[in-house]
Motif scaffolding. Structure first.
Motif, mmCIF file in Angstrom:
data_model
loop_
_atom_site.group_PDB
_atom_site.id
_atom_site.type_symbol
_atom_site.label_atom_id
_atom_site.label_comp_id
_atom_site.label_asym_id
_atom_site.label_seq_id
_atom_site.Cartn_x
_atom_site.Cartn_y
_atom_site.Cartn_z
ATOM 1 N N GLY A 1 1.097 -1.365 0.002
ATOM 2 C CA GLY A 1 0.136 -0.066 -0.113
ATOM 3 C C GLY A 1 0.700 1.128 0.000
ATOM 4 O O GLY A 1 0.556 2.141 -0.535
ATOM 5 N N VAL A 2 2.285 1.802 1.029
ATOM 6 C CA VAL A 2 2.687 2.421 0.404
ATOM 7 C C VAL A 2 3.382 2.485 -0.751
ATOM 8 O O VAL A 2 3.824 4.069 -0.967
ATOM 9 N N ALA A 3 3.866 1.458 -1.112
ATOM 10 C CA ALA A 3 4.996 1.318 -2.456
ATOM 11 C C ALA A 3 5.076 -0.360 -3.325
ATOM 12 O O ALA A 3 5.687 -0.770 -2.452
ATOM 13 N N ALA A 4 5.035 -0.045 -4.469
ATOM 14 C CA ALA A 4 4.619 -1.481 -4.737
ATOM 15 C C ALA A 4 6.015 -2.340 -4.532
ATOM 16 O O ALA A 4 6.418 -3.115 -4.827
ATOM 17 N N VAL A 5 6.717 -1.433 -4.513
ATOM 18 C CA VAL A 5 8.185 -2.418 -4.752
ATOM 19 C C VAL A 5 8.607 -2.568 -3.691
ATOM 20 O O VAL A 5 9.376 -3.694 -3.358
ATOM 21 N N LEU A 6 8.580 -1.817 -2.938
ATOM 22 C CA LEU A 6 8.919 -2.537 -1.146
ATOM 23 C C LEU A 6 8.782 -3.932 -0.619
ATOM 24 O O LEU A 6 10.034 -4.583 0.145
ATOM 25 N N PRO A 7 7.620 -4.657 -0.810
ATOM 26 C CA PRO A 7 7.618 -6.195 -0.523
ATOM 27 C C PRO A 7 8.478 -6.810 -0.993
ATOM 28 O O PRO A 7 9.455 -7.964 -0.720
ATOM 29 N N PHE A 8 9.400 -6.435 -2.688
ATOM 30 C CA PHE A 8 9.617 -7.264 -3.702
ATOM 31 C C PHE A 8 11.419 -6.832 -2.662
ATOM 32 O O PHE A 8 11.826 -7.742 -2.259
ATOM 33 N N ALA A 9 11.392 -5.768 -2.473
ATOM 34 C CA ALA A 9 12.849 -5.548 -2.389
ATOM 35 C C ALA A 9 13.331 -5.494 -0.597
ATOM 36 O O ALA A 9 14.430 -6.325 -0.373
ATOM 37 N N LEU A 10 11.930 -5.676 0.335
ATOM 38 C CA LEU A 10 12.502 -5.975 1.587
ATOM 39 C C LEU A 10 12.451 -7.741 1.697
ATOM 40 O O LEU A 10 13.591 -8.258 2.351
ATOM 41 N N ASN A 11 11.885 -8.167 0.759
ATOM 42 C CA ASN A 11 11.685 -9.697 0.212
ATOM 43 C C ASN A 11 13.348 -9.918 0.071
ATOM 44 O O ASN A 11 14.500 -10.973 0.695
ATOM 45 N N ALA A 12 14.040 -9.568 -1.260
ATOM 46 C CA ALA A 12 15.336 -9.815 -0.909
ATOM 47 C C ALA A 12 16.266 -9.421 0.183
ATOM 48 O O ALA A 12 17.289 -9.908 0.088
ATOM 49 N N GLY A 13 15.973 -7.936 0.665
ATOM 50 C CA GLY A 13 17.052 -8.410 1.579
ATOM 51 C C GLY A 13 17.287 -9.227 2.413
ATOM 52 O O GLY A 13 18.315 -9.208 3.064
ATOM 53 N N ALA A 14 15.653 -9.672 3.050
ATOM 54 C CA ALA A 14 16.130 -10.535 4.038
ATOM 55 C C ALA A 14 16.474 -11.661 3.144
ATOM 56 O O ALA A 14 16.839 -12.605 4.932
ATOM 57 N N LEU A 15 16.515 -12.421 2.258
ATOM 58 C CA LEU A 15 16.926 -13.139 1.807
ATOM 59 C C LEU A 15 18.640 -12.929 2.088
ATOM 60 O O LEU A 15 18.644 -13.757 2.208
ATOM 61 N N GLY A 16 19.151 -11.797 1.280
ATOM 62 C CA GLY A 16 20.406 -11.998 1.586
ATOM 63 C C GLY A 16 20.739 -11.894 3.269
ATOM 64 O O GLY A 16 21.753 -13.424 3.636
ATOM 65 N N ILE A 17 19.921 -11.911 4.058
ATOM 66 C CA ILE A 17 20.476 -11.392 5.770
ATOM 67 C C ILE A 17 20.237 -13.353 6.426
ATOM 68 O O ILE A 17 20.957 -13.884 6.649
ATOM 69 N N ALA A 18 19.395 -13.876 5.678
ATOM 70 C CA ALA A 18 19.397 -15.033 5.717
ATOM 71 C C ALA A 18 20.189 -16.163 5.550
ATOM 72 O O ALA A 18 20.664 -17.037 6.077
ATOM 73 N N VAL A 19 20.821 -15.717 4.035
ATOM 74 C CA VAL A 19 21.815 -16.681 3.331
ATOM 75 C C VAL A 19 23.315 -16.103 4.788
ATOM 76 O O VAL A 19 24.355 -16.446 4.998
#
Length: 290
Positions: A38-56
């Protein structure tokens, strides 16, 4: 997981992983994703990519448990593709010969088909059968998730007291009852309670089957057998979703719930009969032997 937690702590470790997955996928993830979109359509995808990096990065901090096991002595070298097929055949042969793991794999496939069949039409069930607004669907999912999280906390104690086979059979029986109950009720409060129980039973079933595989499958075959188990369960879920939608279109929204409860009950009954001497013996065994 066996190398990280050790045999005696497998139930607790698996329960925590399952609870964490439910919190992420069932509660926090959808809520955060909807708000961020709802804030910005790109944010869920960007946050997901960052979270995957942290997971690694987190995985890299673990002990060296991901190193390949030592190669089997005197095993002839073969081309890579041939080696893959050989490994798969060895895993499938072991799974077929081992009655315990084979039977829980088949049971998981049946339950996954029937469970996914009704879950695929749950949003329509909320609107057309329970006569609620679409927003109640998310609330019911949150209530269901709480059942799985609860088992993530108390599941290991249940398993230690009852034994794995009793847990497995009880979870399967509850899944059949809750699914059938959903098909019979039109009350949103009762449906919420049934969804809570269904999620708790599924978490207990999942924790138990995972731990049984980890304890009974040889370390050098665990990856292959787990992959075969995942293929059965994942393929069953896909078929269940397709079949559930088609069945609902032909026979009504309640049909996947009512008809699906019968194969689950039959599978649990057959499993109990085939392993009728196991529950009592294993319930009295030490926790490490479970």
């Amino acid at each position: 997981m066996p190398r990280l937690a050790g045999p005696a702590e497998l139930e607790r470790a698996n329960a925590r992983v399952i609870a964490g997955n439910i919190v992420g996928n069932g509660l926090a993830g959808p809520a955060a994703g909807g708000w961020l979109f709802g804030v910005a359509a790109v944010l869920p995808f960007a946050l997901n990519a960052g979270a995957l990096g942290i997971a690694v990065l987190l995985l890299l901090t673990l002990p060296s448990v991901f190193r390949p096991l030592a190669a089997t002595p005197n095993r002839a070298a073969v081309p890579a593709l041939a080696s893959v097929w050989r490994d798969l055949r060895e895993g499938a042969a072991w799974l077929w010969r081992h009655a315990d793991v084979r039977d829980i794999t088949v049971a998981a496939g049946v339950i996954a088909v029937m469970d996914e069949a009704w879950f695929a039409v749950l949003v329509l069930y909320v609107i057309q059968i329970l006569h609620q607004r679409a927003g109640v669907y998310g609330l019911l999912l949150a209530v269901a998730a709480l059942g799985g999280i609860l088992v993530g906390g108390i599941g290991p104690r249940i398993s230690r007291r009852a034994g794995p086979w009793r847990c497995l059979l009880a979870a399967g029986a509850i899944l059949a009852v809750t699914q059938g109950g959903l098909g019979l009720t039109s009350n949103v409060i009762i449906a919420a309670g049934l969804l809570f129980g269904d999620s708790a039973a599924w978490a207990l079933f999942d924790m138990t089957t995972v731990t049984m595989r980890q304890r009974q499958v040889p370390a050098e075959l665990l990856g292959r057998v787990t992959s075969l188990y995942g293929t059965v369960a994942g393929g069953a879920q896909a078929l269940g979703a397709l079949g559930g939608g088609a069945l609902a279109a032909l026979a009504g929204i309640r049909a996947p719930m009512l008809l699906g409860a019968l194969p689950i009950a039959a599978t649990v009954t057959l499993l109990a009969w085939r392993h009728r001497e196991r529950p009592a013996a294993r319930a009295s065994a030490p926790a490490r032997a479970e």
